[in-house]
Design an enzyme around this catalytic site. Sequence first.
Site, mmCIF file in Angstrom:
data_model
loop_
_atom_site.group_PDB
_atom_site.id
_atom_site.type_symbol
_atom_site.label_atom_id
_atom_site.label_comp_id
_atom_site.label_asym_id
_atom_site.label_seq_id
_atom_site.Cartn_x
_atom_site.Cartn_y
_atom_site.Cartn_z
ATOM 1 N N ARG A 185 35.621 36.663 52.639
ATOM 2 C CA ARG A 185 34.228 36.592 52.214
ATOM 3 C C ARG A 185 34.222 35.664 50.821
ATOM 4 O O ARG A 185 35.014 35.835 50.162
ATOM 5 C CB ARG A 185 33.490 38.080 51.927
ATOM 6 C CG ARG A 185 32.795 38.309 52.916
ATOM 7 C CD ARG A 185 32.381 39.739 52.787
ATOM 8 N NE ARG A 185 31.658 40.298 51.517
ATOM 9 C CZ ARG A 185 31.233 41.449 51.242
ATOM 10 N NH1 ARG A 185 31.164 42.281 52.209
ATOM 11 N NH2 ARG A 185 30.780 41.703 49.966
ATOM 12 N N LYS A 188 32.748 51.481 50.960
ATOM 13 C CA LYS A 188 31.431 52.077 51.307
ATOM 14 C C LYS A 188 31.184 51.789 52.880
ATOM 15 O O LYS A 188 30.884 52.480 53.845
ATOM 16 C CB LYS A 188 30.354 51.650 50.657
ATOM 17 C CG LYS A 188 30.351 51.705 49.250
ATOM 18 C CD LYS A 188 28.984 51.252 48.473
ATOM 19 C CE LYS A 188 28.922 49.772 48.349
ATOM 20 N NZ LYS A 188 30.135 49.140 47.912
ATOM 21 N N ARG A 214 31.071 40.593 40.097
ATOM 22 C CA ARG A 214 30.663 41.982 40.933
ATOM 23 C C ARG A 214 30.682 43.400 40.199
ATOM 24 O O ARG A 214 29.796 44.137 40.208
ATOM 25 C CB ARG A 214 31.034 41.809 42.524
ATOM 26 C CG ARG A 214 30.464 40.926 43.243
ATOM 27 C CD ARG A 214 31.124 40.508 44.622
ATOM 28 N NE ARG A 214 31.154 41.588 45.427
ATOM 29 C CZ ARG A 214 32.094 41.904 46.351
ATOM 30 N NH1 ARG A 214 32.955 40.982 46.470
ATOM 31 N NH2 ARG A 214 31.975 42.942 47.272
ATOM 32 N N ARG A 224 20.429 49.890 44.572
ATOM 33 C CA ARG A 224 21.411 49.231 43.744
ATOM 34 C C ARG A 224 20.974 49.182 42.214
ATOM 35 O O ARG A 224 21.565 48.719 41.295
ATOM 36 C CB ARG A 224 22.175 47.837 43.915
ATOM 37 C CG ARG A 224 23.337 47.893 44.759
ATOM 38 C CD ARG A 224 23.455 46.600 45.145
ATOM 39 N NE ARG A 224 24.828 46.096 45.160
ATOM 40 C CZ ARG A 224 25.866 46.073 46.210
ATOM 41 N NH1 ARG A 224 25.131 46.383 47.462
ATOM 42 N NH2 ARG A 224 26.780 45.550 46.464
ATOM 43 N N ARG A 239 41.231 41.886 52.009
ATOM 44 C CA ARG A 239 39.995 42.135 53.205
ATOM 45 C C ARG A 239 39.622 40.710 53.907
ATOM 46 O O ARG A 239 39.756 39.672 53.374
ATOM 47 C CB ARG A 239 38.554 42.739 52.550
ATOM 48 C CG ARG A 239 37.627 42.598 53.578
ATOM 49 C CD ARG A 239 36.408 43.352 53.071
ATOM 50 N NE ARG A 239 35.639 42.674 51.868
ATOM 51 C CZ ARG A 239 34.681 43.184 51.413
ATOM 52 N NH1 ARG A 239 33.928 44.284 51.757
ATOM 53 N NH2 ARG A 239 33.906 42.613 50.345
HETATM 54 P P1 AP5 Z 1 34.782 47.997 52.555
HETATM 55 O O1 AP5 Z 1 34.633 49.209 53.332
HETATM 56 O O2 AP5 Z 1 34.561 46.748 53.068
HETATM 57 O O3 AP5 Z 1 34.154 48.099 51.198
HETATM 58 P P2 AP5 Z 1 32.742 48.152 50.504
HETATM 59 O O4 AP5 Z 1 32.684 49.224 49.428
HETATM 60 O O5 AP5 Z 1 31.935 48.212 51.889
HETATM 61 O O6 AP5 Z 1 32.801 46.781 49.895
HETATM 62 P P3 AP5 Z 1 31.668 45.633 49.826
HETATM 63 O O7 AP5 Z 1 32.609 44.495 48.993
HETATM 64 O O8 AP5 Z 1 31.116 45.359 51.154
HETATM 65 O O9 AP5 Z 1 30.518 46.085 48.694
HETATM 66 P P4 AP5 Z 1 29.666 45.719 47.921
HETATM 67 O O10 AP5 Z 1 28.773 46.609 47.442
HETATM 68 O O11 AP5 Z 1 30.375 44.832 46.890
HETATM 69 O O12 AP5 Z 1 29.060 44.292 49.035
HETATM 70 P P5 AP5 Z 1 27.884 44.371 49.522
HETATM 71 O O13 AP5 Z 1 28.333 43.900 51.005
HETATM 72 O O14 AP5 Z 1 26.810 45.681 49.799
HETATM 73 O O15 AP5 Z 1 36.503 48.043 52.136
HETATM 74 C C1 AP5 Z 1 37.138 47.140 51.326
HETATM 75 C C2 AP5 Z 1 38.186 46.691 52.067
HETATM 76 O O16 AP5 Z 1 39.176 47.790 51.938
HETATM 77 C C3 AP5 Z 1 38.367 46.564 53.517
HETATM 78 O O17 AP5 Z 1 39.129 45.454 53.843
HETATM 79 C C4 AP5 Z 1 38.804 48.003 54.106
HETATM 80 O O18 AP5 Z 1 39.328 47.444 55.513
HETATM 81 C C5 AP5 Z 1 39.524 48.274 52.950
HETATM 82 N N1 AP5 Z 1 39.522 49.817 52.763
HETATM 83 C C6 AP5 Z 1 38.476 50.514 53.049
HETATM 84 N N2 AP5 Z 1 38.540 51.763 52.959
HETATM 85 C C7 AP5 Z 1 40.047 51.622 52.658
HETATM 86 C C8 AP5 Z 1 41.194 52.981 52.300
HETATM 87 N N3 AP5 Z 1 40.564 54.378 52.118
HETATM 88 N N4 AP5 Z 1 42.241 52.687 52.085
HETATM 89 C C9 AP5 Z 1 42.759 51.541 52.459
HETATM 90 N N5 AP5 Z 1 42.020 50.419 52.617
HETATM 91 C C10 AP5 Z 1 40.663 50.562 52.741
HETATM 92 O O19 AP5 Z 1 26.794 43.165 48.846
HETATM 93 C C11 AP5 Z 1 27.236 41.751 48.858
HETATM 94 C C12 AP5 Z 1 26.164 41.238 47.909
HETATM 95 O O20 AP5 Z 1 24.789 41.296 48.467
HETATM 96 C C13 AP5 Z 1 25.992 41.825 46.498
HETATM 97 O O21 AP5 Z 1 27.055 41.367 45.651
HETATM 98 C C14 AP5 Z 1 24.479 41.315 46.289
HETATM 99 O O22 AP5 Z 1 24.529 40.110 45.759
HETATM 100 C C15 AP5 Z 1 23.872 41.429 47.552
HETATM 101 N N6 AP5 Z 1 23.275 42.711 47.605
HETATM 102 C C16 AP5 Z 1 23.436 43.780 48.630
HETATM 103 N N7 AP5 Z 1 22.666 44.518 48.642
HETATM 104 C C17 AP5 Z 1 21.893 44.488 47.565
HETATM 105 C C18 AP5 Z 1 20.788 45.179 46.963
HETATM 106 N N8 AP5 Z 1 20.570 46.430 47.350
HETATM 107 N N9 AP5 Z 1 20.276 44.784 45.808
HETATM 108 C C19 AP5 Z 1 20.574 43.546 45.478
HETATM 109 N N10 AP5 Z 1 21.582 42.742 46.192
HETATM 110 C C20 AP5 Z 1 22.040 43.282 46.844
#
Ligand code: AP5
Length: 222
Positions: free
Chosen positions: A161, A14, A172, A89, A128
């Site tokens: 992370r 994402k 997660r 979410r 990552r």
């Molecule tokens: P990346 O682009 O970083 O993936 P992502 O989907 O953004 O992953 P996240 O882990 O950041 O998502 P998440 O939803 O769990 O965490 P968030 O930070 O929102 O890609 C991942 C890896 O793959 C990278 O190394 C990248 O280089 C590689 N990659 C990407 N695309 C690729 C491709 N096509 N091919 C090959 N490699 C690729 O949330 C974290 C925490 O915050 C949550 O657990 C929760 O506790 C809290 N939180 C956040 N938002 C909320 C909310 N709205 N409500 C409640 N809690 C929340």
Amino acid sequence: MKHLIIFGPPGSGKGTVSEEVGRVYGIPHISTGDLLREHVSKKTTLGMKAKKYMDRGELVPDELVNEILEDALSREECRRGFILDGYPRTVAQAEELERILSKLGLHIDWVINLNVSEDEIVKRLSTRRVCKVCGAVYNLVTNPPKAEGVCDRCGGALILREDDKPEVVRTRLQTYVKMSAPVLNYYVAKNKVLDIDGSGDVATVRARVLRALEEKSVAKQH
Ligand code: AP5
């Protein structure tokens, strides 16, 4: 056409796709995960409350996330569009988003839903690395830094992370299935979802997303 949500499980890409699409359309990428991590690193009251949920891989309570989201969306630059990553979410957050946007005279155009297998997710998250200083995202296999352990952009140290440790990744993924999958149904019912194959390299996924948005834009003109 440019008020977008990007949706998908942890590690589905994402953040990576949002950066790319945001650059092409000239719209801000708003990630609630990034905003929360900023609060945590600044040790704000909100950050301290959020940290314990994030470290366990659980969702942060809606009222905390809604507060930072409303602040972010009220910025002038969001009037021309935005790509929301990691929000909503829960169905309650989706309803809250509708309320915030209607106050601003806006609405969501499309929800981009990235589909990636669980095996691929585990692989992407274990490899990552993120910059401790500026938050830039790398991947040891698909997008390595020029010098090992050092951010290309700012020279900061690259780390795993906290919530990318295997036991937290499992929680997660479970949280996603339980809490966030119903959000997709909320937008399916509104005919807003674009299903995108998130496998393949970054350029391929980016091209799929842009093509799908382009097709909708052309269809709207006719
Ligand atoms: P990346 O682009 O970083 O993936 P992502 O989907 O953004 O992953 P996240 O882990 O950041 O998502 P998440 O939803 O769990 O965490 P968030 O930070 O929102 O890609 C991942 C890896 O793959 C990278 O190394 C990248 O280089 C590689 N990659 C990407 N695309 C690729 C491709 N096509 N091919 C090959 N490699 C690729 O949330 C974290 C925490 O915050 C949550 O657990 C929760 O506790 C809290 N939180 C956040 N938002 C909320 C909310 N709205 N409500 C409640 N809690 C929340």
